[in-house]
Design a protein around this motif. Structure first.
Motif, PDB file in Angstrom:
ATOM      1  N   ALA A 183     -31.504 -16.481 -30.981  1.00  0.00           N
ATOM      2  CA  ALA A 183     -31.267 -16.776 -29.566  1.00  0.00           C
ATOM      3  C   ALA A 183     -32.468 -16.393 -28.710  1.00  0.00           C
ATOM      4  N   VAL A 184     -33.096 -15.258 -29.026  1.00  0.00           N
ATOM      5  CA  VAL A 184     -34.273 -14.823 -28.261  1.00  0.00           C
ATOM      6  C   VAL A 184     -35.421 -15.812 -28.432  1.00  0.00           C
ATOM      7  N   VAL A 185     -35.659 -16.232 -29.661  1.00  0.00           N
ATOM      8  CA  VAL A 185     -36.745 -17.192 -29.896  1.00  0.00           C
ATOM      9  C   VAL A 185     -36.448 -18.520 -29.203  1.00  0.00           C
ATOM     10  N   LEU A 186     -35.192 -18.972 -29.237  1.00  0.00           N
ATOM     11  CA  LEU A 186     -34.827 -20.206 -28.539  1.00  0.00           C
ATOM     12  C   LEU A 186     -35.110 -20.089 -27.041  1.00  0.00           C
ATOM     13  N   CYS A 187     -34.795 -18.922 -26.462  1.00  0.00           N
ATOM     14  CA  CYS A 187     -35.068 -18.720 -25.036  1.00  0.00           C
ATOM     15  C   CYS A 187     -36.561 -18.799 -24.739  1.00  0.00           C
ATOM     16  N   LEU A 188     -37.362 -18.149 -25.579  1.00  0.00           N
ATOM     17  CA  LEU A 188     -38.801 -18.137 -25.325  1.00  0.00           C
ATOM     18  C   LEU A 188     -39.406 -19.526 -25.509  1.00  0.00           C
ATOM     19  N   VAL A 189     -38.982 -20.234 -26.549  1.00  0.00           N
ATOM     20  CA  VAL A 189     -39.521 -21.581 -26.769  1.00  0.00           C
ATOM     21  C   VAL A 189     -39.039 -22.530 -25.677  1.00  0.00           C
ATOM     22  N   GLY A 190     -37.787 -22.355 -25.226  1.00  0.00           N
ATOM     23  CA  GLY A 190     -37.255 -23.230 -24.198  1.00  0.00           C
ATOM     24  C   GLY A 190     -37.797 -22.957 -22.811  1.00  0.00           C
ATOM     25  N   THR A 191     -38.489 -21.839 -22.616  1.00  0.00           N
ATOM     26  CA  THR A 191     -39.059 -21.510 -21.301  1.00  0.00           C
ATOM     27  C   THR A 191     -40.584 -21.526 -21.344  1.00  0.00           C
ATOM     28  N   VAL A 192     -41.155 -20.596 -22.094  1.00  0.00           N
ATOM     29  CA  VAL A 192     -42.621 -20.530 -22.180  1.00  0.00           C
ATOM     30  C   VAL A 192     -43.179 -21.795 -22.814  1.00  0.00           C
ATOM     31  N   GLY A 193     -42.453 -22.359 -23.772  1.00  0.00           N
ATOM     32  CA  GLY A 193     -42.942 -23.563 -24.444  1.00  0.00           C
ATOM     33  C   GLY A 193     -42.699 -24.842 -23.666  1.00  0.00           C
ATOM     34  N   ALA A 194     -42.025 -24.764 -22.521  1.00  0.00           N
ATOM     35  CA  ALA A 194     -41.758 -25.964 -21.711  1.00  0.00           C
ATOM     36  C   ALA A 194     -42.023 -25.649 -20.241  1.00  0.00           C
ATOM     37  N   PRO A 195     -43.284 -25.442 -19.876  1.00  0.00           N
ATOM     38  CA  PRO A 195     -43.586 -25.031 -18.493  1.00  0.00           C
ATOM     39  C   PRO A 195     -43.473 -26.156 -17.475  1.00  0.00           C
ATOM     40  N   ARG A 196     -43.385 -27.425 -17.922  1.00  0.00           N
ATOM     41  CA  ARG A 196     -43.381 -28.538 -16.966  1.00  0.00           C
ATOM     42  C   ARG A 196     -42.187 -28.454 -16.006  1.00  0.00           C
ATOM     43  N   ARG A 197     -41.012 -28.052 -16.541  1.00  0.00           N
ATOM     44  CA  ARG A 197     -39.820 -27.995 -15.701  1.00  0.00           C
ATOM     45  C   ARG A 197     -39.993 -27.026 -14.538  1.00  0.00           C
ATOM     46  N   TYR A 198     -40.641 -25.907 -14.792  1.00  0.00           N
ATOM     47  CA  TYR A 198     -40.831 -24.903 -13.749  1.00  0.00           C
ATOM     48  C   TYR A 198     -41.984 -25.288 -12.813  1.00  0.00           C
ATOM     49  N   ALA A 199     -42.988 -25.980 -13.356  1.00  0.00           N
ATOM     50  CA  ALA A 199     -44.093 -26.432 -12.503  1.00  0.00           C
ATOM     51  C   ALA A 199     -43.610 -27.458 -11.482  1.00  0.00           C
TER      52      ALA A 199
END
Length: 674
Positions: A183-199
Motif C-alpha cells: 500500500a505504501v509503494v502504491l501511494c508513492l508511485v501514484g503520487t510522486v510517479g504521477a506529478p501531472r495531476r498536481y501540476a
C-alpha cells in the motif's frame, strides 16, 4: 490510473482490518469473556474455606463494586466447545443479563451454559476469575478470596488484549507487513510517479493545502463501496452470532484499521508534497521519476520477498498440523479411549512432589490395566542419524492394537524383558538403539538388559494415540519398544510427564473416572477427553491458520509481482531513451539491462539465504529443540523447497518483465521517457 492505485492502497488494509478484528475477537471469546478488564487467580492456601463461603464472598464484592465476576469451567467431556460460566448476579450488571437471557457467544464454535456463582459448590474454586470493573474491584476480589483462605493475585487486561490485538495467529504479522508495504509503494508511485495531476491543480492557482485536502476525494470515491459493505457485513455477523459483542468488534476493527492506515496516510501525504515540489513545467509534461523513487521501488521488493518466504513456511507448517488432526480413520483407531488434561493453572506444576504424585497415579493405572502406554519419543543414538523415532508401549497396547511382524505373525505380549522391534527395510542402528535404551531410557527396568527382537515389524504405521497436534498420529519409520512393566521401568516423574502429554491412555472413560475416584486426585485433572480431541481442536485452529497463511502467500505474490512491475516501469520511465539508444547501437539486451538483471540475482540470493536460515531454524536437529515427531518440524524441508521455488519464480517473472518492457521501449523509441 494513479487514482485507482490510491483507492486500492486504502481499501486493502481496511478489508484486512475487518478480518484481523474478527479473528482476534474470536480468540478472546473462546478463551474468556469479551470486555473483561482484569483477572484474579486463586490458589489453595493453608486453611481454605468452603466453596459456599467463596461464592458468597464474590457475590458481596459484585454487589458492592457493581461488577460482574465470572469463572469459566470447561466441560469435562468436551472442553474445546462447551463450557460453564459461573457468574455473579449483582443488579444492573452483565451477570444478571446472562443469567436471564443466556451468554452471547461470539464464536459459533463455543457453547456456554450460565450458572449462578452459588453453583461453585460443584466445582474446584481454584482458578482464574474474570471481572469487568476497576482496579479497586480487582483489589476487593483479591481481599475477598484471601479472607476465605485462598492465595490470590490479580492482573489487568490491556485494551489491546481485550480487543484481540495482541493474541495473533502465526502468519498475520507477515500478512500485515506485506499489505502495508504494497500500500505504501502504491501511494508513492501514484503520487510522486504521477506529478501531472498536481501540476494541473497548481496551474489553476490551488495552494498546497488545497491540493492536500483535495486528496480526500480518494476516500470519498470509496463511500459507495463502504455503504454496501457495512450492511452486508452486519447481516453476515447477525447470521453468524446474532450480533453478539458487536460493539467490541467495531472498536477492534476501527483500532486495527487506524494502525494499518497510518503509514498509508503518511506515505500519501509525503508523496503529494513531493509531487507538488516538482517544477510546474516538468510536472505538466510528465517528469520522469526521481532516482530515489526508482531505488525505493527496487528496495521495497526485498522485504516483500523475505516476508513471502516466512509466509510460505507458516502456510506449509499450518497445513501439516491441520492434516495431522483426527480423521475418520484415526477416530476408529482411538475407539473409546480417553486422555486426561493436566493444566498448569492453578496446580503446582513446578514442584517435584506434584509430578511424583501424578506419576504414582499413572503407574497404578497401568498396573491395574485401566490404562496403556503409547509414548512417541526421539532417542539420541549418535552417528549419521543422531536420533531414532521410538514408540514406547506396554503389553496393554499390544492387546488393543494388531501389530504384525514381517513374517505376518502378531506381536504379542508375554516377554518379561523390554524388547525392541525395528521396521522392516530400515537403516536404523538396532545395536546403537539398544545401547542408548540401556544407558538411559530403560536404566530402571526390572529385568537386566534389553533384547533386540530377532524379527522385524511388517510395513505399516504405528498408531500413537496422539495427545495434541505436535505429535504424529501414525509413525511410519519408528522402532517399537515393548516394556512389559512400565510402572517399574520408568520413574514417577517420567510417567507423570507422559500422563500430562496424553501418552498414558485410558481404555474407556469409565476406567479413567474409576482410577481418579480411587486415587482421590480429581482436582489435578481439568478434563477427561476422547483421544484425538486436542489434536482435532488444534487442527481446527490450524485450518484457520491455513486460511490466513494462504491469504498471506497470495497477497505476498501479488505484492511482490506488483512491486517488480512498478519498479521496472519506473526505471523505464526514467531511463527509457537511454535504453533505446543502447539498443540502436547494437548493445545486447543482457548488457543493456545488466543493472536490472543484477537486482534479480541479488533478490534470488537474499531469498535463498532467508530460506536456508528459516529451514535451519525449524528442521529437526536432534537436540530436542525441534522434534522430528513434530509435524511442523517435519514439514520444514518441503516448505524450504516450495519457498525456494517461489523465490526463483519471482526472479524469473522479474526477468520476463525486464525483457518485455525493453521490447516495448525499443518499439516506441523511448517515448514517454528521457
Amino acid at each position: 490510473m494513479s487514482h485507482r492505485m490510491l483507492q486500492l492502497a486504502y481499501a486493502v488494509p481496511a478489508v484486512l482490518a475487518v478480518v484481523l478484528g474478527f479473528v482476534g475477537l474470536l480468540q478472546v471469546a473462546e478463551s474468556g469473556a469479551v470486555g473483561s478488564t482484569g483477572t484474579v487467580t486463586a490458589t489453595a492456601g493453608a486453611a481454605t474455606g468452603s466453596n459456599e463461603r467463596v461464592a458468597a464472598a464474590l457475590e458481596r464484592v459484585a454487589r458492592t463494586e457493581h461488577v460482574t465476576i465470572v469463572r469459566f469451567v470447561a466441560d469435562r467431556a468436551s472442553p474445546v466447545d462447551r463450557r460453564t460460566a459461573l457468574t455473579t448476579g449483582a443488579p444492573g450488571t452483565r451477570g444478571t443479563t446472562w443469567l436471564r437471557t443466556g451468554y452471547p457467544d461470539f464464536s459459533r464454535g463455543m457453547s456456554t451454559r450460565v450458572e449462578p456463582m452459588a453453583a461453585l459448590v460443584e466445582f474446584d474454586p481454584t482458578g482464574t476469575y474474570e471481572l469487568d470493573g476497576s482496579d479497586r474491584a480487582r483489589s476487593a476480589t483479591v481481599d475477598a478470596l484471601r479472607s476465605v483462605g485462598y492465595e490470590a493475585s490479580s492482573e489487568a487486561i490491556s485494551l489491546a488484549r481485550r480487543l484481540g490485538m495482541s493474541d495473533r495467529l502465526d502468519g498475520t504479522l507477515g500478512l500485515v507487513g506485506l499489505v502495508v508495504t504494497g500500500a505504501v509503494v502504491l501511494c508513492l508511485v501514484g503520487t510522486v510517479g504521477a506529478p501531472r495531476r498536481y501540476a494541473v491543480q497548481q496551474a489553476f492557482g490551488r495552494s498546497s493545502g488545497a491540493v492536500l485536502l483535495g486528496e480526500c476525494s480518494v476516500v470519498r470515491a470509496l463511500l459507495p463501496l463502504i455503504g454496501v459493505a457495512v450492511p452486508t457485513g452486519a447481516a453476515a455477523l447477525w447470521w453468524y452470532n446474532r450480533l453478539a459483542d458487536v460493539g467490541p468488534f467495531v472498536l477492534a476493527v476501527t483500532a486495527i484499521a487506524a494502525v494499518l492506515l497510518l503509514p498509508v496516510i503518511a506515505a500519501h501525504g509525503v508523496g503529494v508534497l513531493t509531487a507538488i515540489r516538482v517544477p510546474m513545467a516538468e510536472g505538466v509534461r510528465g517528469a520522469r521519476p526521481t532516482a530515489p523513487l526508482v531505488a525505493l521501488a527496487q528496495v521495497a521488493r526485498f522485504p516483500a520477498v523475505l516476508l513471502l518466504v516466512a509466509a510460505v513456511f507458516d502456510l506449509v507448517g499450518a497445513t501439516a498440523v491441520a492434516r495431522s488432526g483426527s480423521t475418520d480413520r484415526d477416530l476408529r483407531a482411538a475407539g473409546a479411549s480417553v486422555q486426561l488434561w493436566v493444566t498448569p493453572d492453578p496446580r503446582p506444576v513446578d514442584t517435584q512432589e506434584y509430578w511424583d504424585r501424578i506419576g504414582d497415579f499413572a503407574a497404578s493405572a497401568l498396573v491395574d490395566g485401566g490404562a496403556i502406554l503409547a509414548a512417541p519419543v526421539e532417542v539420541p543414538v549418535g552417528g549419521a542419524r543422531s536420533t531414532v523415532p521410538v514408540l514406547f508401549v506396554d503389553d496393554g497396547y499390544l492387546r488393543l492394537r494388531d501389530v504384525r511382524a514381517s513374517d505376518g505373525s502378531r506381536v504379542s505380549p508375554g516377554s518379561t524383558r523390554p524388547s525392541v522391534w525395528l521396521p522392516d527395510g530400515t537403516d536404523l542402528d538396532g545395536a546403537g538403539l539398544v545401547r542408548a535404551l540401556r544407558d538411559w531410557d530403560l536404566r530402571n527396568a526390572a529385568e537386566p538388559g534389553v533384547q533386540l527382537s530377532a524379527g522385524r515389524l511388517a510395513d505399516g504405521p504405528l498408531y500413537t494415540y496422539p495427545g495434541d497436534a505436535t505429535s504424529p498420529t501414525w509413525l511410519d519409520d519408528a522402532a517399537l519398544v515393548v516394556v512389559p512393566d512400565p510402572a517399574r521401568a520408568f520413574t514417577p516423574d517420567q510417567l507423570g510427564s507422559w500422563l500430562s502429554s496424553g501418552d498414558v491412555v485410558f481404555r474407556t472413560r469409565a476406567d479413567a473416572e474409576r482410577s481418579i475416584t480411587r486415587a482421590g486426585i480429581g482436582r489435578e485433572f481439568s478434563a477427561v477427553v476422547d483421544v484425538g480431541q486436542a489434536a482435532a481442536e488444534e487442527a481446527r485452529h490450524a485450518r484457520l491458520a491455513v486460511g490466513v497463511g494462504t491469504a498471506a502467500v497470495v497477497s505476498g505474490l501479488a505484492v511482490a509481482v506488483s512491486l517488480s512491475v512498478l519498479a521496472t516501469a519506473a526505471h523505464r520511465r526514467r531511463s527509457g531513451r537511454r535504453r533505446f539508444v543502447l539498443a540502436t547501437a547494437g548493445v545486447s539486451g543482457l548488457r543493456a539491462d545488466l543493472g536490472l538483471f543484477a537486482v534479480e540475482f541479488v533478490l534470488v540470493a537474499c531469498g535463498v539465504v532467508a530460506v536456508v536460515d528459516t529451514w535451519v531454524g525449524r528442521r529437526p536437529d536432534g537436540s530436542g529443540l525441534h522434534s522430528g515427531l513434530d509435524p511442523v518440524a517435519r514439514a520444514a524441508e518441503p516448505a524450504a523447497l516450495l519457498a525456494a521455488a517461489v523465490v526463483v519464480t519471482l526472479a524469473a517473472v522479474g526477468a520476463v518483465v525486464v525483457g518485455s518492457t525493453a521490447r516495448t521501449v525499443v518499439r516506441e523509441r523511448g517515448a514517454g521517457a528521457r
